[in-house]
Every structure is written in C-alpha cells, then in structure tokens.
Design an enzyme around this catalytic site. Sequence first.
Site, PDB file in Angstrom:
ATOM      1  CG  ASP A 177     114.624  43.038  17.978  1.00 35.70           C
ATOM      2  OD1 ASP A 177     113.277  43.399  18.081  1.00 35.70           O
ATOM      3  OD2 ASP A 177     115.276  43.657  18.563  1.00 35.70           O
ATOM      4  CE1 TYR A 307     114.510  49.257  19.917  1.00 36.11           C
ATOM      5  CE2 TYR A 307     116.196  48.403  21.580  1.00 36.11           C
ATOM      6  CZ  TYR A 307     115.121  48.314  20.671  1.00 36.11           C
ATOM      7  OH  TYR A 307     114.247  47.127  20.761  1.00 36.11           O
ATOM      8  CG  HIS A 361     109.766  39.945  17.673  1.00 38.70           C
ATOM      9  ND1 HIS A 361     110.024  40.540  16.476  1.00 38.70           N
ATOM     10  CD2 HIS A 361     110.824  40.261  18.491  1.00 38.70           C
ATOM     11  CE1 HIS A 361     111.138  41.438  16.855  1.00 38.70           C
ATOM     12  NE2 HIS A 361     111.697  41.235  17.907  1.00 38.70           N
TER      13      HIS A 361
END
Length: 383
Positions: A177, A307, A361
């Site tokens: 990630d 982000y 994930h």
Amino acid sequence: MNLSPFEIAVTDEAIDDLQRRLRNTRWAWLTPADAWQQGTDGAWLRACVEYWAERFDWRAAQRALNRLPQFMAEVNGQRVHVVHRRGVGPKPYPLVITHGWPGSFFEFHALAERLANPAAFGASPDDAFDVVTPSLPGFAFSPAPAAPGTSVFQVADLWVALMRGLGYERFGAQGGDLGAGVSVALAARHAPHVDGIHLNFLPSSFEPAIGPGDAPMSEAEQAFVRAKADWAALEGGYAHMHATKPQTAAAALNDSPAGLAAWIGEKFRAWSDCGGELERRFSKDELLTNLSLYWFTQSIGTSMQMYWENRLQPFRFAAGERVAPPVAFAHFPHEISHPPRSWLERVFNVAQWTDMPRGGHFAAMEEPDLLAEDIRRFFRRFR
C-alpha cells in the site's frame, strides 16, 4: 536525532466518549440491497458497533501494544512514532517496514515477531532482523506535518534520517500500500543507504516511461492497465475522495465512530482473502484495535492527506530511468492489482518474484508466515 521511550495512555474520558457515541449512533435508512453490494453491510456494521461499545476491551489492547518497544523520534523537525524491535540472532539485519491506509503499525505485530525472532517460529536465527516499524506522519501517534507537502518521497527522506539515527547506515525496506510507495521512493532516492526493497504491492501511480527504444506494451501489460482503470472506476471512490476532498470526509469520519468503522471495515473485507467473511482473516479485536488507533488519535483526516500529497507528486520515470537497488515482489492472489513482472522490470532489477498461494492486501496480518519467509529469502543476499 532525539529518541525517547513512548507509552500509549488513552484516558478514561476518551473511552467513555467513544462508547457513548457508539451507543447513540443514528442509523441511516438503507434501500434494500444484497449484503455489501452498495458498500458496508448494515447488519455487519450494527454488530461491529455493538461489539465495540459493549465488549471490546481497549485497555487489554493497550496493554498488549505497550509491550512493544515503542519510541518517539524527533527527525528533521518531525516527530515520528516508531516500534524498534531488536533481532534475536547472531547478526540481525536492519529492516524498515512501512504500513499503509487503512492500516497502522499494529498491522505488523505478527510479522515483526517472525522477523525479529525467527527461531521461535522454526526458522534460523541467522535470518533475524532488527525490525523498525514507524508510523507514517499523520497516522496514529505520529503527528501530522506542520505544513503541506509530505508525500511518500518526503517520508522516504525522513526514514533514511531515522534509520541512520538508530545506527543503520545501510538497510532494507519493505512495504505494501502506501508503504510500497515509501519503499520505492527509498530505493529511487537513497540507493547509497538502501540495499534492496521487498514489496507486496505496486504503487498505484507507478508508471514507467516507454521510449522509442523500449519494447511496446505487451498484451499482459495492456490488460493490467485496463484492469487497474476498471478497478479505480468501480472500487476507487474512497481514494478519489482522499486525493481530492480529504477534509470533507475527515469532518464526518472524525465525528462518527460508526462511520469510521464503515469506511475502514469495508476495505478490510473487500481487499483481503476472506471469501466475504471478515472473521476468517481478522478477529473482531484485531479490527477494532486498528480502528481504535485511528479514533483515539483523531488521525483519520491526517491519514487521508497522504493521498492528496501523492496525487501532486506521482511516480513517473523517464525513458531509460532505472532504480538501482534490487527488488523482490510477493504477488498475493487477492491483492487489489496484479502487475505483470515485465511492468516492474521496465524500471527495477527484479531479483525475486513469488506467486503466493493465498492472501490479499493485508498480507502481514493475513499470511505472516508466508510473507516472513519471502522477506528472509530475499534479504539473505545482503547479510
């Protein structure tokens, strides 16, 4: 670098406030739909909120977390929370592991045990690591940067200063990630200090340049690019919100623990190899320990800021540009993207590639034994 011991100490008032908010949740009216079809399932969320309010024991979770060797480091003017676990073996190798969203340093509790003390899990003590697990700026107990501009590139600069401050001039890096982005940035910007990196995810913005002298995109590469775009259109709404309007989402999620559970819980289900049943992979207490870290530190908004910053500073490589340190890639079958090896090889020296039999994930939580052994195998070449 200044380093001081750290202990988590959530107040009784904060716990009481959380339980009050959970018990007073104002439930949304939902149009009938199949479970999880339109997002978080209402029945699951009600059960999660009830357990969080009435049965989850934060004090027990806090005691367990405080058994970890935690510190607060002052690095280049930024305070960084870090777990520094010394290896049990003749010559532990230094490894910095970086989490992502919606994870935290807690994500690595099982993996770090296996890496630091391999003999306790049937592996060789010669494979021991000194495991350094920092919390990203704005996550959990690492305060948010005082000014905008901190993307994975600036975090990589911080991590080099942190590792050198801990006494490690050369080291390895691992991550998935956002942590994969930090690890790639470490290799790209700090090759004199980084022996190699191990990834279990490829940063979403990773885009190699294809120049006139490069091979054209293969069918597999074209299919990967299409699949990534399709996934972003149907499953990437959260990321678009984080990257474009993080402060709008933060206002809601920082005020409602039920909303926070919905926002994060849905990702743990959708992205893991759980077959649609969360507790096949994660216990309620594991999920709620991670959720509680976001809640008590009020870090959901600052975590989303990464982000925004990464959108402004994406990974772009010029034609012919290479990353020098070797790379290992662990491909888990239920990961959210599946780049072909050739896509990575346009920029990286891919020294190890492993197709895992299971896992998703959250590999460090889902399959710590598989991931630990793959990490051991890759970093033996640098010992």
